[in-house]
Design an enzyme around this catalytic site. Structure first.
Site, PDB file in Angstrom:
ATOM      1  N   ARG A 161       0.117   3.565  -3.108  1.00  0.00           N
ATOM      2  CA  ARG A 161      -0.558   4.841  -2.868  1.00  0.00           C
ATOM      3  C   ARG A 161       0.064   5.945  -3.707  1.00  0.00           C
ATOM      4  O   ARG A 161      -0.609   6.684  -4.411  1.00  0.00           O
ATOM      5  CB  ARG A 161      -0.490   5.184  -1.393  1.00  0.00           C
ATOM      6  CG  ARG A 161      -1.096   6.540  -1.064  1.00  0.00           C
ATOM      7  CD  ARG A 161      -1.017   6.855   0.399  1.00  0.00           C
ATOM      8  NE  ARG A 161      -1.719   5.845   1.190  1.00  0.00           N
ATOM      9  CZ  ARG A 161      -1.145   4.894   1.877  1.00  0.00           C
ATOM     10  NH1 ARG A 161       0.169   4.816   1.911  1.00  0.00           N
ATOM     11  NH2 ARG A 161      -1.856   4.029   2.554  1.00  0.00           N
TER      12      ARG A 161
ATOM     13  N   SER B 275       0.834  -1.208   0.000  1.00  0.00           N
ATOM     14  CA  SER B 275       0.000   0.000   0.000  1.00  0.00           C
ATOM     15  C   SER B 275       0.864   1.252   0.000  1.00  0.00           C
ATOM     16  O   SER B 275       0.508   2.272  -0.593  1.00  0.00           O
ATOM     17  CB  SER B 275      -0.927  -0.001   1.220  1.00  0.00           C
ATOM     18  OG  SER B 275      -0.176   0.185   2.398  1.00  0.00           O
TER      19      SER B 275
ATOM     20  N   ASN C 281      -1.639   7.669  -7.139  1.00  0.00           N
ATOM     21  CA  ASN C 281      -1.899   9.108  -7.223  1.00  0.00           C
ATOM     22  C   ASN C 281      -1.201   9.733  -8.418  1.00  0.00           C
ATOM     23  O   ASN C 281      -1.785  10.512  -9.164  1.00  0.00           O
ATOM     24  CB  ASN C 281      -1.436   9.804  -5.941  1.00  0.00           C
ATOM     25  CG  ASN C 281      -2.507   9.764  -4.874  1.00  0.00           C
ATOM     26  OD1 ASN C 281      -3.435  10.559  -4.922  1.00  0.00           O
ATOM     27  ND2 ASN C 281      -2.404   8.840  -3.952  1.00  0.00           N
TER      28      ASN C 281
END
Lengths: 156, 285
Positions: free
Chosen positions: B213, B209, B217
């Site tokens: 992440r 993660s 993005n």
């Protein structure tokens, strides 16, 4: 979106960059920051000290000023007292001189009046003798009756 | 691209999303450990060197006297990172705090590549490619390293390795093993495998993660810049295409301004999570 060996290359680059930052970037900057912090702390302490020093100096100066003022006042009152004393002394001296002069004059006048009386007495005695001589030309011998005449003179 | 054949929207996007790799064409297998993304490596290393240049310059000029603007800016950054590291990691931070600074600045620089016009560098690369006699249609170039899953997972894997290193360093190998089998549910032989499985899931999910992440993005941000670029490319002399062009300018401005926040925020989040994970490695249960 494929996984490949780029991943491990990136991992190695990442660790090398972090190592470089730890070795060459972080310490000098932290050192500068810490040094500046201690400099500022020193500066603040010095400012505090200067402030207390200043208040001490101000207190001392005002003490000195007060002392000087007191001693000046004392000096002035002493001088005034001295002047008053001098005036008093001079006045007394003057009075004494005047008295002495008066006394001298009175004494002189007494002596003069005494002399005048003596002279007058002599004169009157002479006159009396002369009068008596004229009256008693024959009976009275001046030498023989000198003692009598002297007595008469002192009774005048 | 131009004269002979202009790409359609899907070709444009696919072209922009293809890496320049050591194969020379798109990687077929999902995972292939023999391939390198040359563009990701080039830009991430270049930006890493730029970061080192900037920070080393600040470090060399650092004085305890009155700081200049550049020094003050770097000091604000360093002090911010230091205070974050201090509040999260309890222990020796001689490596961890500089690591956090590296993470933040490097990721910020890599994310900031997103703010360059989306076609600028790929177009220059295409020009150079065709000048040297190659087919410009195969001139791939992606300039945002953090929009490459390899880059972000590489970094999060680095953080995982550091977590393992600090776990062993702080708790000892025995202590860490004990924790692996007794936390979070407690010390009981029946619970050992469950605890261990939970710990493994935790490590894997943290790492994945962490990398995903940032990648997600930046990838999404890049994709939206491409879509906005397509709006601008729609200009064909008609009123409706003109409106699309105006919309493209407007959307580009809005998205770029919003992206300033995103690139900073994502760099900050990556740094904070790095600190949190390494901080967890310092805490005994």
């Amino acid at each position: 979106m494929n996984l490949n060996a780029t991943l491990f290359a990136q991992l190695v680059v990442f660790l090398i960059l972090a190592w470089f930052t730890m070795k060459f970037v972080w310490p000098p900057i932290m050192k500068a920051l810490d040094e500046r912090a201690s400099k500022i702390a020193d500066g603040l302490a010095a400012a505090d000290k200067a402030r207390t020093d200043l208040s001490h100096a101000e207190k001392k100066a005002s003490d000195e000023l007060r002392k000087a003022r007191e001693s000046a006042a004392e000096f002035r009152s002493g001088a005034e007292r001295q002047v008053a004393q001098l005036i008093e002394d001079a006045r007394a001296e003057g009075a004494r001189i005047v008295n002495a002069a008066r006394e001298a004059a009175e004494a002189e006048a007494g002596v003069a009046s005494q002399r005048a009386k003596e002279a007058l007495r002599e004169h009157v005695a002479a006159l009396a003798v002369a009068g008596a001589e004229r009256i008693l030309r024959k009976e009275i011998n001046a030498q023989a009756h000198a003692a009598l005449l002297t007595q008469l003179k002192s009774e005048l | 691209m131009a004269a002979e054949h202009a790409p359609n929207a899907s070709e444009y996007i696919v072209h922009h999303l293809t890496h320049l790799n050591s194969l020379g064409h798109k990687q077929a297998a999902l995972v292939d450990w023999s391939v390198f993304h040359l563009d990701t490596l080039f830009w991430s290393v270049s930006l890493g060197l730029l970061m080192i240049l900037v920070l080393a310059r600040a470090a060399a000029k650092a004085t305890s006297g009155v700081p200049g603007r550049f020094q003050a800016a770097v000091e604000i950054l360093v002090e911010g990172v230091e205070s974050q590291a201090k509040s999260i990691v309890h222990g020796d931070r001689t490596f961890i705090a500089p690591l956090a600074l590296t993470v933040f600045v490097w990721i910020f620089f890599m994310n900031a590549m997103d703010l360059l016009p989306v076609d600028l560098l790929p177009r220059l690369w295409q020009g150079a490619y065709s000048v040297t006699g190659h087919d410009p249609a195969h001139a791939y170039q992606r300039v945002v390293p953090t929009a490459d899953l390899n880059a972000t997972l590489g970094m999060s894997l680095g953080v995982l390795l550091l977590c393992l290193y600090y776990s062993v360093k702080i708790k000892g190998l025995g202590g860490w093993m004990h924790e692996l089998f007794t936390a979070p549910f407690g010390s009981h032989p029946v619970l050992y495998p469950i605890n261990f499985a939970m710990q493994m899931i935790e490590y894997v999910s943290k790492t994945v993660s962490h990398g995903m992440r940032l990648f997600g993005n930046m990838y999404a941000g890049e994709l939206i810049f491409m879509l906005i670029g397509l709006m601008g490319a729609a200009w064909a002399g008609t009123a409706s295409s003109g409106l699309l062009w105006v919309g493209g300018v407007f959307a580009g401005v809005v998205w770029a301004i919003f992206h300033i926040l995103i690139i900073t925020l994502q760099a900050f989040i990556f740094m904070m999570l790095t600190l949190v994970y390494i901080g967890q490695a310092h805490e005994t249960h």
